[in-house]
Design a protein around this motif. Structure first.
Motif, PDB file in Angstrom:
ATOM      1  N   ILE A 132      -0.775   5.064 -11.827  1.00  0.00           N
ATOM      2  CA  ILE A 132      -0.997   4.282 -10.421  1.00  0.00           C
ATOM      3  C   ILE A 132      -2.342   3.521 -11.044  1.00  0.00           C
ATOM      4  O   ILE A 132      -3.499   4.103 -11.215  1.00  0.00           O
ATOM      5  N   SER A 133      -2.346   2.124 -11.309  1.00  0.00           N
ATOM      6  CA  SER A 133      -3.467   1.461 -11.875  1.00  0.00           C
ATOM      7  C   SER A 133      -4.365   0.981 -10.637  1.00  0.00           C
ATOM      8  O   SER A 133      -5.694   0.833 -10.637  1.00  0.00           O
ATOM      9  N   CYS A 134      -3.794   0.849  -9.352  1.00  0.00           N
ATOM     10  CA  CYS A 134      -4.651   0.204  -8.343  1.00  0.00           C
ATOM     11  C   CYS A 134      -3.821   0.649  -7.038  1.00  0.00           C
ATOM     12  O   CYS A 134      -2.593   0.445  -7.031  1.00  0.00           O
ATOM     13  N   VAL A 135      -4.456   0.541  -5.869  1.00  0.00           N
ATOM     14  CA  VAL A 135      -3.666   0.738  -4.502  1.00  0.00           C
ATOM     15  C   VAL A 135      -4.580  -0.047  -3.323  1.00  0.00           C
ATOM     16  O   VAL A 135      -5.587  -0.143  -3.473  1.00  0.00           O
ATOM     17  N   GLY A 136      -3.921  -0.665  -2.398  1.00  0.00           N
ATOM     18  CA  GLY A 136      -4.598  -1.284  -1.571  1.00  0.00           C
ATOM     19  C   GLY A 136      -3.912  -1.556  -0.136  1.00  0.00           C
ATOM     20  O   GLY A 136      -2.686  -1.388  -0.142  1.00  0.00           O
ATOM     21  N   ARG A 137      -4.518  -1.913   0.812  1.00  0.00           N
ATOM     22  CA  ARG A 137      -3.805  -2.438   2.156  1.00  0.00           C
ATOM     23  C   ARG A 137      -3.898  -3.741   2.288  1.00  0.00           C
ATOM     24  O   ARG A 137      -4.496  -4.486   1.567  1.00  0.00           O
ATOM     25  N   PHE A 138      -2.958  -4.214   3.318  1.00  0.00           N
ATOM     26  CA  PHE A 138      -2.590  -5.715   3.312  1.00  0.00           C
ATOM     27  C   PHE A 138      -2.997  -6.091   4.866  1.00  0.00           C
ATOM     28  O   PHE A 138      -2.505  -5.223   5.575  1.00  0.00           O
ATOM     29  N   SER A 139      -3.897  -7.005   5.165  1.00  0.00           N
ATOM     30  CA  SER A 139      -4.091  -7.359   6.451  1.00  0.00           C
ATOM     31  C   SER A 139      -3.187  -8.126   7.279  1.00  0.00           C
ATOM     32  O   SER A 139      -3.223  -8.376   8.429  1.00  0.00           O
ATOM     33  N   GLN A 140      -2.436  -8.983   6.483  1.00  0.00           N
ATOM     34  CA  GLN A 140      -1.451  -9.729   7.144  1.00  0.00           C
ATOM     35  C   GLN A 140       0.077  -9.372   6.783  1.00  0.00           C
ATOM     36  O   GLN A 140       0.367  -9.235   5.545  1.00  0.00           O
ATOM     37  N   PRO A 141       0.938  -9.239   7.832  1.00  0.00           N
ATOM     38  CA  PRO A 141       0.905  -9.492   9.162  1.00  0.00           C
ATOM     39  C   PRO A 141      -0.052  -8.391   9.945  1.00  0.00           C
ATOM     40  O   PRO A 141      -0.323  -8.491  11.150  1.00  0.00           O
ATOM     41  N   ASP A 142      -0.018  -7.160   9.515  1.00  0.00           N
ATOM     42  CA  ASP A 142      -0.659  -6.173  10.122  1.00  0.00           C
ATOM     43  C   ASP A 142      -1.167  -5.016   8.935  1.00  0.00           C
ATOM     44  O   ASP A 142      -0.962  -5.163   7.970  1.00  0.00           O
ATOM     45  N   TYR A 143      -1.902  -4.091   9.426  1.00  0.00           N
ATOM     46  CA  TYR A 143      -2.673  -3.413   8.658  1.00  0.00           C
ATOM     47  C   TYR A 143      -1.730  -1.999   8.238  1.00  0.00           C
ATOM     48  O   TYR A 143      -2.485  -1.066   7.643  1.00  0.00           O
ATOM     49  N   THR A 144      -0.643  -1.991   8.460  1.00  0.00           N
ATOM     50  CA  THR A 144       0.266  -0.835   8.206  1.00  0.00           C
ATOM     51  C   THR A 144       0.956  -0.837   6.696  1.00  0.00           C
ATOM     52  O   THR A 144       1.548  -0.133   6.358  1.00  0.00           O
ATOM     53  N   ILE A 145       0.772  -2.282   6.165  1.00  0.00           N
ATOM     54  CA  ILE A 145       1.424  -2.447   5.039  1.00  0.00           C
ATOM     55  C   ILE A 145       0.426  -2.107   3.566  1.00  0.00           C
ATOM     56  O   ILE A 145      -0.874  -2.402   3.691  1.00  0.00           O
ATOM     57  N   PHE A 146       0.754  -1.459   2.825  1.00  0.00           N
ATOM     58  CA  PHE A 146       0.099  -0.883   1.709  1.00  0.00           C
ATOM     59  C   PHE A 146       1.061  -1.243   0.446  1.00  0.00           C
ATOM     60  O   PHE A 146       2.016  -1.148   0.656  1.00  0.00           O
ATOM     61  N   ALA A 147       0.401  -1.124  -0.631  1.00  0.00           N
ATOM     62  CA  ALA A 147       1.106  -1.436  -2.266  1.00  0.00           C
ATOM     63  C   ALA A 147       0.213  -0.774  -2.928  1.00  0.00           C
ATOM     64  O   ALA A 147      -1.049  -0.376  -3.016  1.00  0.00           O
ATOM     65  N   CYS A 154       4.388  -3.182 -12.143  1.00  0.00           N
ATOM     66  CA  CYS A 154       5.168  -3.447 -11.031  1.00  0.00           C
ATOM     67  C   CYS A 154       4.565  -3.175  -9.701  1.00  0.00           C
ATOM     68  O   CYS A 154       3.940  -1.929  -9.720  1.00  0.00           O
ATOM     69  N   CYS A 155       4.731  -3.884  -8.726  1.00  0.00           N
ATOM     70  CA  CYS A 155       4.125  -3.583  -7.595  1.00  0.00           C
ATOM     71  C   CYS A 155       4.938  -3.131  -6.403  1.00  0.00           C
ATOM     72  O   CYS A 155       5.942  -3.722  -6.231  1.00  0.00           O
ATOM     73  N   MET A 156       4.597  -1.932  -5.911  1.00  0.00           N
ATOM     74  CA  MET A 156       5.689  -1.102  -5.058  1.00  0.00           C
ATOM     75  C   MET A 156       5.016  -1.512  -3.523  1.00  0.00           C
ATOM     76  O   MET A 156       3.720  -1.205  -3.322  1.00  0.00           O
ATOM     77  N   VAL A 157       5.650  -1.947  -2.628  1.00  0.00           N
ATOM     78  CA  VAL A 157       5.133  -2.301  -1.236  1.00  0.00           C
ATOM     79  C   VAL A 157       5.770  -1.637  -0.188  1.00  0.00           C
ATOM     80  O   VAL A 157       6.903  -1.422  -0.258  1.00  0.00           O
ATOM     81  N   LEU A 158       5.165  -0.933   0.725  1.00  0.00           N
ATOM     82  CA  LEU A 158       5.680  -0.077   1.829  1.00  0.00           C
ATOM     83  C   LEU A 158       4.862  -0.322   3.220  1.00  0.00           C
ATOM     84  O   LEU A 158       3.789  -0.781   3.038  1.00  0.00           O
ATOM     85  N   ARG A 159       5.623   0.241   4.122  1.00  0.00           N
ATOM     86  CA  ARG A 159       4.863   0.000   5.610  1.00  0.00           C
ATOM     87  C   ARG A 159       4.673   1.379   6.155  1.00  0.00           C
ATOM     88  O   ARG A 159       5.771   2.106   6.180  1.00  0.00           O
ATOM     89  N   ALA A 160       3.585   1.776   6.527  1.00  0.00           N
ATOM     90  CA  ALA A 160       3.417   3.248   7.225  1.00  0.00           C
ATOM     91  C   ALA A 160       3.845   2.891   8.447  1.00  0.00           C
ATOM     92  O   ALA A 160       3.685   1.682   9.235  1.00  0.00           O
ATOM     93  N   SER A 161       4.018   3.949   9.580  1.00  0.00           N
ATOM     94  CA  SER A 161       4.287   3.872  11.076  1.00  0.00           C
ATOM     95  C   SER A 161       3.072   3.427  11.841  1.00  0.00           C
ATOM     96  O   SER A 161       3.061   2.743  12.859  1.00  0.00           O
ATOM     97  N   THR A 162       1.941   3.924  11.345  1.00  0.00           N
ATOM     98  CA  THR A 162       0.594   3.630  12.074  1.00  0.00           C
ATOM     99  C   THR A 162      -0.443   3.292  11.020  1.00  0.00           C
ATOM    100  O   THR A 162      -0.408   3.525   9.877  1.00  0.00           O
ATOM    101  N   VAL A 163      -1.596   2.666  11.657  1.00  0.00           N
ATOM    102  CA  VAL A 163      -2.798   2.362  10.711  1.00  0.00           C
ATOM    103  C   VAL A 163      -3.464   3.474  10.154  1.00  0.00           C
ATOM    104  O   VAL A 163      -3.934   3.624   8.991  1.00  0.00           O
TER     105      VAL A 163
END
Length: 417
Positions: A358-373, A388-397
């Motif tokens: 895994i070269s990098c990981v981070g969260r995304f602020s739009q549309p919510d803070y539960t999305i990370f990649a 390749c960028c894998m995008v997922l959404r957690a259940s809570t922040v």
């Protein structure tokens, strides 16, 4: 990884969260391109160091002393464990650059490495040696005797040394299941009064005698010989530093509980504690890794650059082409060395990646803070090129933060291809 080690203070101890990552990366470098013997017998880097000439102008070298100390250690049963023990010795003694230099200047051993795959035989990889020099100037305060689990894992247990006063009986009920476990404490005994050990803990050694790979009854025999003498007992806790079950013990504890259903992990019960007040260890703690139920939003090929800057473009790209109705719930299993993603309904494995990939990981602020990649390099996939960028959404922040922290605890660098 080196910068992270430096950022946590002048001295690196066992509790440093980046220590295991550093050792794992050194091991990956030493293993990359290592060829088997006659294409049949697997080699490990321990055999490389063991075969190096151990004499220098002044006589015995630092390498020879470390190799001999590793060879005679009774707590190590495999080449993997011995190699890891040797690396920890080199870090503690600030001799890691000398070990690698010795290897690079021994042609008959260096030939064990593939000239096309090995990092050690790549002449352009000069910065690696300078990083080793940086490590050699850092203070590593490591418990070298805490090595009984190096055969299985870089993650080491909480290990403590206790001195027991001379007594008639220590009062521990022991059970041999690969290791010497404590099943229970006899009421009124020295162990019960001192509370220096708990059911589920492991006795690693007594007065310097290792109980690793001991035979049935050996621990009792050692204790009977030392009856009436002061004892120094090395204990390995079933709880890790963060209070959860020490992961390499999960399978052993599960088997131990199956054979001894009355086993209650944790502090021994006292006369003042009623049975209804005791809280047994939840069964969900005894699992292979930490599993999160998340949504897999999709993935996107992002080209030949895998830095964190691409996340702000890659995540919207994935969100735009995946409709909410097509999203699937998945199980994200965060294991010790890698993570796996499995479809929650079909149980089909969607992907598996080791943390160093895994070269990098981070969260995304739009549309919510539960999305990370996170980004991974996958040149073996015909449909993709580079990262390749894998995008997922957690259940809570909070859960999103936990997942990101667990991934970044193993890899803090960026890859440039």
């Amino acid at each position: 990884c080196v910068l992270n080690l430096q950022g946590d203070g002048e001295m690196v101890t066992e509790s440093n969260p980046h220590l295991a990552s550093c050792c794992e990366l050194l091991e990956l470098i030493l293993r990359k391109g290592l060829q088997p013997v006659l294409s049949l017998v697997h080699r490990d880097y321990w055999q490389c160091f063991e075969q190096l000439p151990h004499q220098d102008i002044c006589g015995l070298s630092a390498l020879s002393l470390a190799v001999e100390q590793t060879r005679v250690c009774r707590k190590l049963l495999s080449a993997q464990g011995r190699g890891r023990y040797l690396l920890r010795l080199a870090l503690s003694r600030k001799t890691l650059p000398q070990f690698f230099t010795h290897l690079l200047h021994t042609p008959r051993v260096l030939e064990w490495y593939s000239p096309t795959l090995s990092i050690l035989r790549n002449e352009e990889f000069v910065p690696f040696m300078s990083l080793l020099l940086v490590l050699s100037h850092m203070e590593f305060k490591l418990d070298i005797e805490n090595c009984s689990f190096l055969d299985e894992s870089w993650l080491l247990p909480v290990c403590e040394l206790y001195e027991v006063v001379p007594c008639r009986e220590v009062g521990m009920v022991l059970y041999l299941s690969g290791r010497v476990f404590v099943l229970d404490l006899m009421p009124g005994s020295q162990a019960h009064v001192d509370k220096f050990i708990s059911p589920g803990d492991i006795i690693d050694e007594i007065n310097g005698t290792s109980l690793r790979n001991s035979k049935n009854g050996q621990a009792g025999l050692v204790l009977s010989r030392l009856k009436g003498c002061p004892l120094t007992i090395r204990v390995m806790r079933w709880r890790a530093h963060d209070g959860t079950v020490y992961r390499p013990l999960i399978k052993l504890l599960r088997a131990l509980r199956a054979e001894n259903p009355t086993l209650q992990l944790g502090p021994a019960s006292t006369e003042q504690t009623s049975s209804k007040d005791q809280k047994p260890l939840p069964s969900q703690c005894l699992k292979e890794g930490i599993v999160y139920i998340v949504q897999f939003l999709g993935k996107a090929n992002i080209g030949m650059f895998g830095g964190k800057e691409v996340l702000q473009h890659a995540i919207p790209q994935v969100l735009q082409k995946n409709l909410p109705s097509k999203l699937q719930d998945v199980l994200l299993d965060m294991k010790e060395t890698h993570l796996t993603c499995t479809d929650r309904n079909s149980k089909q494995e969607l992907f598996e990646h080791h943390y160093p990939e895994i070269s990098c990981v981070g969260r995304f602020s739009q549309p919510d803070y539960t999305i990370f990649a996170f980004c991974v390099y996958s040149p073996e996939t015909p449909q993709s090129t580079g990262f390749c960028c894998m995008v997922l959404r957690a259940s809570t922040v909070k859960e999103c933060e936990e997942i990101v922290c667990r991934i970044t605890g193993f890899k803090h660098t960026e890859w440039f291809v």
